[in-house]
Write a protein that holds these residues in place. Structure first.
Motif, PDB file in Angstrom:
ATOM      1  N   ALA A   1      11.861   3.516  -7.928  1.00 48.13           N
ATOM      2  CA  ALA A   1      10.645   3.838  -8.698  1.00 48.13           C
ATOM      3  C   ALA A   1       9.439   3.090  -8.142  1.00 48.13           C
ATOM      4  CB  ALA A   1      10.866   3.502 -10.166  1.00 48.13           C
ATOM      5  N   ALA A   2       9.618   1.837  -7.708  1.00 48.65           N
ATOM      6  CA  ALA A   2       8.514   1.075  -7.123  1.00 48.65           C
ATOM      7  C   ALA A   2       8.066   1.692  -5.813  1.00 48.65           C
ATOM      8  CB  ALA A   2       8.934  -0.372  -6.911  1.00 48.65           C
TER       9      ALA A   2
ATOM     10  N   ARG B   1       8.141   4.826  -5.003  1.00 49.25           N
ATOM     11  CA  ARG B   1       7.450   6.088  -5.262  1.00 49.25           C
ATOM     12  C   ARG B   1       6.036   5.884  -5.845  1.00 49.25           C
ATOM     13  NH1 ARG B   1      11.908  10.102  -8.154  1.00 49.25           N
ATOM     14  NH2 ARG B   1      13.532   9.946  -6.542  1.00 49.25           N
ATOM     15  N   THR B   2       5.733   4.703  -6.283  1.00 42.92           N
ATOM     16  CA  THR B   2       4.447   4.475  -6.960  1.00 42.92           C
ATOM     17  C   THR B   2       3.365   4.156  -5.935  1.00 42.92           C
ATOM     18  OG1 THR B   2       5.618   3.588  -8.868  1.00 42.92           O
ATOM     19  CG2 THR B   2       3.253   3.113  -8.710  1.00 42.92           C
TER      20      THR B   2
ATOM     21  N   LEU C   1      -1.907   1.880 -12.786  1.00 47.22           N
ATOM     22  CA  LEU C   1      -0.774   1.621 -11.896  1.00 47.22           C
ATOM     23  C   LEU C   1       0.512   1.406 -12.699  1.00 47.22           C
ATOM     24  CD1 LEU C   1       0.079   1.148  -8.951  1.00 47.22           C
ATOM     25  CD2 LEU C   1      -0.392  -1.270  -9.302  1.00 47.22           C
TER      26      LEU C   1
ATOM     27  N   MET D   1       1.801   4.764 -13.983  1.00 53.47           N
ATOM     28  CA  MET D   1       2.495   5.526 -12.940  1.00 53.47           C
ATOM     29  C   MET D   1       3.864   4.915 -12.646  1.00 53.47           C
ATOM     30  SD  MET D   1      -0.691   6.207 -10.354  1.00 53.47           S
ATOM     31  CE  MET D   1       0.372   7.020  -9.181  1.00 53.47           C
ATOM     32  N   LEU D   2       3.966   3.583 -12.647  1.00 50.76           N
ATOM     33  CA  LEU D   2       5.244   2.928 -12.395  1.00 50.76           C
ATOM     34  C   LEU D   2       6.254   3.255 -13.502  1.00 50.76           C
ATOM     35  CD1 LEU D   2       6.977   0.985 -10.720  1.00 50.76           C
ATOM     36  CD2 LEU D   2       5.937  -0.912 -12.009  1.00 50.76           C
ATOM     37  N   HIS D   3       5.791   3.206 -14.757  1.00 54.81           N
ATOM     38  CA  HIS D   3       6.684   3.535 -15.871  1.00 54.81           C
ATOM     39  C   HIS D   3       7.140   4.991 -15.806  1.00 54.81           C
ATOM     40  CE1 HIS D   3       4.815   0.021 -18.347  1.00 54.81           C
ATOM     41  NE2 HIS D   3       5.741  -0.400 -17.481  1.00 54.81           N
TER      42      HIS D   3
ATOM     43  N   ASN E   1       7.489   6.818 -13.074  1.00 51.75           N
ATOM     44  CA  ASN E   1       8.476   6.940 -11.994  1.00 51.75           C
ATOM     45  C   ASN E   1       9.824   6.352 -12.399  1.00 51.75           C
ATOM     46  OD1 ASN E   1       6.798   8.269 -10.143  1.00 51.75           O
ATOM     47  ND2 ASN E   1       5.884   6.330  -9.466  1.00 51.75           N
TER      48      ASN E   1
END
Length: 536
Positions: free
Chosen positions: A442-443, A445-446, A486, A489-491, A493
């Motif tokens: 997930a990190a 992809r962010t 940011l 978006m991280l959450h 992903n």
């Protein structure tokens, strides 16, 4: 024995009473005086009883003798005749009055002779003025002089009124032209509409001052032309001359002190410039740990403030009026106001200095102060401004920052950037290696999360129902994306990755396991009204 003691007490009482009576008589005699005034001219002050005559009786007798002598002759001769330690003042062949040693004011005259000569000179002036008042030619000359002075006075009054009218007509144009020239950049400093009433009042005050001065001079000149009113005119002129002399002496006396104060000012100015250059050279690397390019500007300001405060303390005694009670009272009042009202200001300034020299915060760093987090935009003497991820600008008092735990997300990162982190809790039935891999995916992809240094996952707690995983990564500060965007978006992903691998994020507090695992399959990610990125 008792009779002897009683007699002693009676003697002491009598002596005390006699001393009190003598002191009272001396006080009464010192305050009992009379002034001899002839034709509005003060000639002599009698302060003692002489040959059985009180000061008032001596004045009455002297006036009668002087009046008879002036009626008998137009120009009687005034002479002095010493007798023992006193002086007879003779007017013609008559004894006008006697000047005794007890009549002399030692503060004004040094001896009886000087007092007698002064009284005789004033009496001669009375004789001359009496003769002048009986001369028709001299009185006509005085009337002509008074008429000419009155004409000049009226002409000056008309001139003042004429100049005032001309100035009032041209004043708006002059003020508008000059106020337009007073600009800082393109901003006009003063508006003529606001300045006009103030200038009008100043002109009104100056006009009345000039009128009063002209009237005062005209009245003093006219009164001095006539013998009977000449003492009044002389007193007016002498008062104005004494006032002008006093002001001139005050100005001249203040010049040396002002010179010393100006010298102190220029010395302080040179010392300030010198210390600025020295501190600027010392601010390089390897000199002092506390002095660098970040602390250079506040250090220069503090040094300049200390120099100017020292210069003010040195120059204070040399300022005009510094020794007067009014100046001292004003200084005490200002000090009291500062001590009572500036305690919080001093505390804020001290907190600002602590933050500056400990380098707790720097502009551009992402921090969390209490419940507030954002990017530091300005570190001031009294307050610090931070910009939150929602676009808000918060102004925090420096004293609150020094009394609160501060988290700095930018200080320990590799290179430029700030730390971004989040926490998830997953049940014990999900392999922890899988959870760490999904969080790292997930990190990656962010957008905005750096690959170097790589993101890390820490198991921060093993609770009763689930482990706690913390994802820590570094973000790019140069991009305009706020930290809140940011994190969002991280959450997002993280949810997508967990749904892709069929892992539910619901942390179990066990009563019974669900029949179906709680996650969202990929074919249901974009149910209405959600839209796929290709459809937008």
């Amino acid at each position: 024995m008792q009779s002897r003691l009683l007699a002693t007490l009676l003697f002491v009482f009598c002596v005390s009473c006699s001393m009190l009576i003598q002191a009272a008589d001396e006080t009464t005699s010192s305050q009992d005086y009379a002034e001899l005034t002839v034709a509005n001219r003060n000639v002599m002050v009698f302060r003692s009883t002489l040959m059985g005559e009180s000061p008032a009786s001596r004045v009455k007798r002297a006036k009668a003798v002087i009046s008879e002598a002036l009626d008998e002759a137009d120009d009687p001769v005034v002479a002095l005749d010493p007798i023992q330690d006193s002086y007879l003042v003779l007017l013609g062949t008559r004894r006008a009055f006697i000047v005794s040693p007890k009549d002399v004011d030692t503060l004004q005259y040094g001896s009886v002779e000087q007092a007698a000569q002064s009284a005789a000179e004033k009496l001669r002036q009375v004789v001359a003025e009496t003769k002048e008042s009986r001369s028709l030619r001299l009185m006509l000359r005085a009337l002509v002089a008074a008429a000419i002075a009155t004409g000049i006075y009226l002409a000056l009054l008309w001139g003042v009124a004429f100049v005032r009218r001309k100035l009032l007509l041209r004043l708006p144009e002059l003020m508008d032209r000059h106020t337009r020239a007073l600009k800082v950049g393109r901003v006009q400093v003063i508006e003529a509409n606001y300045l006009y009433p103030l200038v009008i009042r100043v002109f009104w005050l100056l006009r009345w001052l000039v009128l009063l001065l002209l009237t005062y001079e005209w009245l003093g000149f006219v009164l001095s032309r006539f013998p009977y009113t000449r003492p009044w005119g002389e007193s007016l002129n002498n008062y104005l001359l004494e006032l002008a002399t006093y002001l001139f002496q005050a100005v001249v006396g203040a010049i040396p002190g002002l010179g010393v104060a100006l010298a102190i000012f220029f010395i302080a100015r040179g010392a300030t410039a010198f210390t600025r250059q020295v501190l600027k050279r010392m601010a390089g690397p390897g000199t002092f740990n506390w002095l660098n390019y970040e602390t250079l500007q506040p250090t220069q300001r503090l040094t300049s403030l200390a120099i100017w405060l020292f210069a003010l303390a040195m120059a204070y005694p040399y300022l005009p009026g510094a020794g007067t009670d009014a100046f001292k009272g004003l200084s005490v009042l200002i000090g009291l106001m500062i001590s009572l009202g500036a305690s919080s200001v001093v505390g804020q300034a001290a907190a600002g200095l602590i933050l500056t020299y400990t380098r707790t915060l720097r502009p551009g760093e992402f921090v969390r102060i209490g419940e507030y987090e954002g990017t530091v935009t300005e570190l001031g003497m009294f307050t610090t401004s931070i910009r939150t991820g929602l676009g808000e600008v918060l102004t925090l008092p420096n004293s609150m920052i020094t009394g609160t735990v501060t988290k700095n997300y930018s200080r320990i990162v590799k290179g430029s950037g700030y730390v971004v982190d989040t926490v998830v809790t997953i049940g014990y039935d999900t392999p922890w290696r899988q959870v760490e891999a999904m969080l790292l995916e997930a990190a990656r992809r962010t957008p905005g999360v750096l690959e170097d240094p790589p993101a890390q996952v820490f198991q921060t707690a093993l609770s009763d129902f689930y482990p706690e995983y913390r994802l820590v990564a570094q973000a790019i500060p140069s991009q305009p994306r706020p930290r809140a965007v940011l994190l969002s978006m991280l959450h997002a992903n993280i949810q997508d990755v967990f749904n892709e691998y069929g892992v539910q994020i619901m942390s179990p507090h066990y009563e019974v396991d669900p029949d179906l695992e709680k996650y969202v399959p990929k074919d249901k990610w974009f149910l209405a009204p959600a839209r796929k990125p290709d459809d937008q």
